[in-house]
Design a protein around this motif. Structure first.
Motif, PDB file in Angstrom:
ATOM      1  N   LEU A   1     -22.790  15.536  10.849  1.00 51.09           N
ATOM      2  CA  LEU A   1     -22.731  15.170   9.419  1.00 51.09           C
ATOM      3  C   LEU A   1     -23.530  16.166   8.581  1.00 51.09           C
ATOM      4  CD1 LEU A   1     -23.049  11.272   9.365  1.00 51.09           C
ATOM      5  CD2 LEU A   1     -21.177  12.643   8.427  1.00 51.09           C
ATOM      6  N   LYS A   2     -24.701  16.545   9.111  1.00 52.03           N
ATOM      7  CA  LYS A   2     -25.572  17.490   8.418  1.00 52.03           C
ATOM      8  C   LYS A   2     -24.856  18.836   8.230  1.00 52.03           C
ATOM      9  CE  LYS A   2     -30.100  19.557   8.753  1.00 52.03           C
ATOM     10  NZ  LYS A   2     -31.121  19.976   9.687  1.00 52.03           N
ATOM     11  N   MET A   3     -24.187  19.272   9.304  1.00 52.52           N
ATOM     12  CA  MET A   3     -23.472  20.554   9.251  1.00 52.52           C
ATOM     13  C   MET A   3     -22.312  20.497   8.261  1.00 52.52           C
ATOM     14  SD  MET A   3     -23.458  22.126  13.067  1.00 52.52           S
ATOM     15  CE  MET A   3     -22.319  23.433  12.749  1.00 52.52           C
ATOM     16  N   GLU A   4     -21.610  19.341   8.272  1.00 53.00           N
ATOM     17  CA  GLU A   4     -20.470  19.167   7.360  1.00 53.00           C
ATOM     18  C   GLU A   4     -20.944  19.233   5.907  1.00 53.00           C
ATOM     19  OE1 GLU A   4     -16.668  19.235   6.923  1.00 53.00           O
ATOM     20  OE2 GLU A   4     -17.509  19.021   8.940  1.00 53.00           O
ATOM     21  N   LYS A   5     -22.094  18.583   5.657  1.00 50.64           N
ATOM     22  CA  LYS A   5     -22.661  18.559   4.308  1.00 50.64           C
ATOM     23  C   LYS A   5     -23.056  19.983   3.893  1.00 50.64           C
ATOM     24  CE  LYS A   5     -26.038  15.977   1.654  1.00 50.64           C
ATOM     25  NZ  LYS A   5     -27.298  15.257   1.729  1.00 50.64           N
ATOM     26  N   GLN A   6     -23.645  20.694   4.836  1.00 51.60           N
ATOM     27  CA  GLN A   6     -24.090  22.071   4.559  1.00 51.60           C
ATOM     28  C   GLN A   6     -22.899  22.980   4.219  1.00 51.60           C
ATOM     29  OE1 GLN A   6     -25.942  24.114   7.853  1.00 51.60           O
ATOM     30  NE2 GLN A   6     -27.560  24.846   6.535  1.00 51.60           N
ATOM     31  N   LYS A   7     -21.778  22.761   4.977  1.00 49.06           N
ATOM     32  CA  LYS A   7     -20.558  23.556   4.762  1.00 49.06           C
ATOM     33  C   LYS A   7     -20.017  23.326   3.356  1.00 49.06           C
ATOM     34  CE  LYS A   7     -17.537  22.877   7.994  1.00 49.06           C
ATOM     35  NZ  LYS A   7     -16.959  22.361   9.235  1.00 49.06           N
ATOM     36  N   ASN A   8     -19.959  22.034   2.975  1.00 44.89           N
ATOM     37  CA  ASN A   8     -19.469  21.705   1.634  1.00 44.89           C
ATOM     38  C   ASN A   8     -20.368  22.301   0.570  1.00 44.89           C
ATOM     39  OD1 ASN A   8     -17.277  20.335   2.584  1.00 44.89           O
ATOM     40  ND2 ASN A   8     -18.325  18.369   2.634  1.00 44.89           N
ATOM     41  N   ASN A   9     -21.687  22.273   0.879  1.00 44.96           N
ATOM     42  CA  ASN A   9     -22.650  22.847  -0.058  1.00 44.96           C
ATOM     43  C   ASN A   9     -22.367  24.320  -0.299  1.00 44.96           C
ATOM     44  OD1 ASN A   9     -24.194  20.776  -0.846  1.00 44.96           O
ATOM     45  ND2 ASN A   9     -25.773  21.049   0.723  1.00 44.96           N
ATOM     46  N   ILE A  10     -22.139  25.045   0.785  1.00 44.03           N
ATOM     47  CA  ILE A  10     -21.880  26.483   0.665  1.00 44.03           C
ATOM     48  C   ILE A  10     -20.660  26.713  -0.220  1.00 44.03           C
ATOM     49  CG2 ILE A  10     -21.092  28.544   1.931  1.00 44.03           C
ATOM     50  CD1 ILE A  10     -22.878  27.794   4.194  1.00 44.03           C
ATOM     51  N   GLU A  11     -19.585  25.995   0.095  1.00 42.42           N
ATOM     52  CA  GLU A  11     -18.345  26.192  -0.659  1.00 42.42           C
ATOM     53  C   GLU A  11     -18.553  25.829  -2.134  1.00 42.42           C
ATOM     54  OE1 GLU A  11     -14.954  24.136   0.926  1.00 42.42           O
ATOM     55  OE2 GLU A  11     -13.770  24.662  -0.837  1.00 42.42           O
ATOM     56  N   ASN A  12     -19.205  24.690  -2.360  1.00 44.04           N
ATOM     57  CA  ASN A  12     -19.415  24.264  -3.755  1.00 44.04           C
ATOM     58  C   ASN A  12     -20.293  25.240  -4.527  1.00 44.04           C
ATOM     59  OD1 ASN A  12     -17.841  22.055  -3.340  1.00 44.04           O
ATOM     60  ND2 ASN A  12     -19.542  20.678  -2.884  1.00 44.04           N
ATOM     61  N   LYS A  13     -21.381  25.658  -3.869  1.00 44.98           N
ATOM     62  CA  LYS A  13     -22.311  26.573  -4.542  1.00 44.98           C
ATOM     63  C   LYS A  13     -21.592  27.848  -4.957  1.00 44.98           C
ATOM     64  CE  LYS A  13     -26.798  25.548  -2.461  1.00 44.98           C
ATOM     65  NZ  LYS A  13     -27.712  26.022  -1.417  1.00 44.98           N
ATOM     66  N   ILE A  14     -20.809  28.414  -4.021  1.00 46.08           N
ATOM     67  CA  ILE A  14     -20.131  29.681  -4.310  1.00 46.08           C
ATOM     68  C   ILE A  14     -19.066  29.488  -5.391  1.00 46.08           C
ATOM     69  CG2 ILE A  14     -18.697  31.548  -3.355  1.00 46.08           C
ATOM     70  CD1 ILE A  14     -20.097  30.916  -0.635  1.00 46.08           C
ATOM     71  N   MET A  15     -18.276  28.435  -5.238  1.00 47.17           N
ATOM     72  CA  MET A  15     -17.186  28.217  -6.200  1.00 47.17           C
ATOM     73  C   MET A  15     -17.721  27.901  -7.607  1.00 47.17           C
ATOM     74  SD  MET A  15     -14.606  29.167  -4.704  1.00 47.17           S
ATOM     75  CE  MET A  15     -13.413  28.911  -6.002  1.00 47.17           C
ATOM     76  N   ASP A  16     -18.875  27.206  -7.660  1.00 49.56           N
ATOM     77  CA  ASP A  16     -19.496  26.958  -8.975  1.00 49.56           C
ATOM     78  C   ASP A  16     -19.822  28.280  -9.660  1.00 49.56           C
ATOM     79  OD1 ASP A  16     -19.307  24.287  -8.761  1.00 49.56           O
ATOM     80  OD2 ASP A  16     -21.419  23.904  -8.242  1.00 49.56           O
ATOM     81  N   LYS A  17     -20.412  29.167  -8.865  1.00 51.58           N
ATOM     82  CA  LYS A  17     -20.793  30.473  -9.424  1.00 51.58           C
ATOM     83  C   LYS A  17     -19.566  31.277  -9.843  1.00 51.58           C
ATOM     84  CE  LYS A  17     -25.208  31.024  -7.115  1.00 51.58           C
ATOM     85  NZ  LYS A  17     -25.994  31.725  -6.115  1.00 51.58           N
ATOM     86  N   VAL A  18     -18.505  31.204  -9.024  1.00 53.94           N
ATOM     87  CA  VAL A  18     -17.280  31.961  -9.307  1.00 53.94           C
ATOM     88  C   VAL A  18     -16.606  31.424 -10.575  1.00 53.94           C
ATOM     89  CG1 VAL A  18     -14.918  32.357  -8.482  1.00 53.94           C
ATOM     90  CG2 VAL A  18     -16.838  32.701  -6.936  1.00 53.94           C
ATOM     91  N   LEU A  19     -16.449  30.109 -10.631  1.00 53.54           N
ATOM     92  CA  LEU A  19     -15.700  29.521 -11.751  1.00 53.54           C
ATOM     93  C   LEU A  19     -16.478  29.526 -13.064  1.00 53.54           C
ATOM     94  CD1 LEU A  19     -13.992  26.593  -9.794  1.00 53.54           C
ATOM     95  CD2 LEU A  19     -12.964  28.748 -10.508  1.00 53.54           C
ATOM     96  N   SER A  20     -17.826  29.483 -12.952  1.00 56.51           N
ATOM     97  CA  SER A  20     -18.620  29.520 -14.185  1.00 56.51           C
ATOM     98  C   SER A  20     -18.754  30.952 -14.713  1.00 56.51           C
ATOM     99  CB  SER A  20     -20.008  28.933 -13.922  1.00 56.51           C
ATOM    100  OG  SER A  20     -20.726  29.806 -13.064  1.00 56.51           O
ATOM    101  N   GLY A  21     -18.371  31.905 -13.893  1.00 61.16           N
ATOM    102  CA  GLY A  21     -18.471  33.302 -14.336  1.00 61.16           C
ATOM    103  C   GLY A  21     -19.827  33.912 -14.049  1.00 61.16           C
ATOM    104  N   GLU A  22     -20.702  33.154 -13.357  1.00 59.78           N
ATOM    105  CA  GLU A  22     -22.021  33.693 -12.993  1.00 59.78           C
ATOM    106  C   GLU A  22     -21.864  34.876 -12.026  1.00 59.78           C
ATOM    107  OE1 GLU A  22     -25.962  32.204 -10.618  1.00 59.78           O
ATOM    108  OE2 GLU A  22     -24.724  30.632 -11.506  1.00 59.78           O
ATOM    109  N   VAL A  23     -20.849  34.734 -11.178  1.00 53.07           N
ATOM    110  CA  VAL A  23     -20.513  35.825 -10.247  1.00 53.07           C
ATOM    111  C   VAL A  23     -19.152  36.371 -10.670  1.00 53.07           C
ATOM    112  CG1 VAL A  23     -19.828  36.293  -7.872  1.00 53.07           C
ATOM    113  CG2 VAL A  23     -21.833  34.906  -8.315  1.00 53.07           C
ATOM    114  N   LYS A  24     -19.118  37.686 -10.932  1.00 54.43           N
ATOM    115  CA  LYS A  24     -17.855  38.282 -11.394  1.00 54.43           C
ATOM    116  C   LYS A  24     -17.422  39.403 -10.464  1.00 54.43           C
ATOM    117  CE  LYS A  24     -18.321  37.366 -16.300  1.00 54.43           C
ATOM    118  NZ  LYS A  24     -18.958  37.838 -17.507  1.00 54.43           N
TER     119      LYS A  24
END
Lengths: 181, 170
Positions: B9-32
């Motif tokens: 469960l911990k690993m699954e949560k961590q995986k989702n975290n990685i994806e969410n963190k990166i996609m937040d940055k991508v979609l907000s334009g923080e990472v271009k």
């Protein structure tokens, strides 16, 4: 979104670059498990491996326009993770030295099945003490199922060197695992 | 719940975290993404730089051969030759060769080949090109006119029009 699952990585990359940034999530889904496992083999720490992979995905996105879609995306992303992991190791000054008593000229023909079994079952214990130059191609070949050509592209070494390192790594692994039994 | 399940469960949560963190940055334009022209310019610049370095190295190698021929051991005055020899020419030639090889190493093909063979080929090609220019007498022409003239004058102990005859006496 039409059948994104069936598209190749390279096709998805083309779509991300030109149409839809959100598809980058698909790339992350496809690769994060494999890349974290690979980084963990290099770094030897799950949390640091996750950090390295996260940083690698960000770098890959920033440089996505520099990727040549005629080449394999997987080799490109593995290369980025390799660089990130090596940088992390350098920062932490973790030095893993090769056992000088190991003889490379034993001429032992070690079964691939044995190596794979050892890697999967007791990999961490055995691999921890192995030099990174051998550990990395071994995990790419047996765990990530990469071909010699792909390993050559990821590690930027000639294919002949890949073959030599994997053969030596098999001998080293067998000796290390046997002494740890 | 078993330790294994908690770990998963911990690993699954961590995986989702990685994806969410990166996609937040991508979609907000923080990472271009860096634009395509950035990479095209990078490739062109490094190619032009590499070609420039090789041409420079060939020229300086040829200049070295030219100076050796003009003031060479044949005169029996090695010390005099060493005193007046513009050492910066061969040193700069070697530096350009090293830089050129370093740049070659950045190219995709370099790790697929035996790099020692690539290095030897480049060095041999530069030396041969320098010799061929010398053999064809192109440096004789360059030493008399054109923008390269001043380089050829320096190594022969002449500056500008001070001793053009000396250069001509082979």
């Amino acid at each position: 979104m039409e059948n994104i699952e069936t598209k190749t990585d390279e096709e998805i990359v083309e779509l991300i670059r030109n149409e839809n940034k959100e598809l980058y999530g698909q790339i992350i889904k496809r690769y994060q498990d494999k890349l974290i496992r690979y980084a963990e083999y290099i770094i030897g720490d799950h949390d640091k491996a996750s950090d390295a992979v996260q940083e690698s995905f960000i770098k890959a996105y920033i440089n996505l326009n520099g990727f040549d879609v005629k080449k394999k995306f997987s080799s490109w992303i593995y290369r980025i993770v390799h660089n990130e992991a090596i940088n992390l190791i350098d920062k932490n000054k973790k030095i893993v030295k090769l056992d000088p008593d190991i003889d490379f000229d034993s001429g032992v023909n070690i079964e691939d099945s044995y190596i794979k079994e050892e890697l999967v079952s007791r990999a961490h214990n055995c691999l921890e003490t192995m030099d990174i130059n051998y550990r990395e191609p071994l995990s790419l070949y047996y765990i990530e199922n990469k071909s010699y050509e792909e390993i050559s592209d990821i590690l930027r070494i000639p294919m002949g060197t890949v073959a030599v390192r994997i053969n030596r790594a098999k001998i080293i692994l067998k000796k290390i695992c046997q002494t740890k039994k | 719940m078993s330790d294994k399940k908690i770990g998963n469960l911990k690993m699954e949560k961590q995986k989702n975290n990685i994806e969410n963190k990166i996609m937040d940055k991508v979609l907000s334009g923080e990472v271009k993404m860096k634009p395509k022209w950035y990479f095209i310019m990078g490739s062109i610049t490094s190619f032009v730089g590499l070609v420039g370095m090789i041409i420079g190295a060939i020229f300086l190698t040829n200049l070295t051969f030219f100076f050796i021929r003009k003031q060479g051991p044949g005169t029996g005055r090695i010390n005099v030759m060493l005193d007046s020899f513009p050492l910066w020419v061969p040193i700069l030639a070697i530096a350009l060769v090293i830089l050129g090889i370093w740049m070659l190493k950045k190219y995709d093909f370099s790790y697929k080949k035996n790099f020692m063979v690539v290095v030897l080929t480049v060095v041999t090609a530069i030396l041969l090109s320098g010799l061929i220019i010398d053999f064809l007498g192109l440096n004789e022409i360059w030493s008399k006119r054109g923008p390269m003239k001043r380089f050829y004058m320096e190594g022969t102990g002449c500056m500008e029009k001070a001793c053009p005859k000396k250069i001509n006496n082979r």
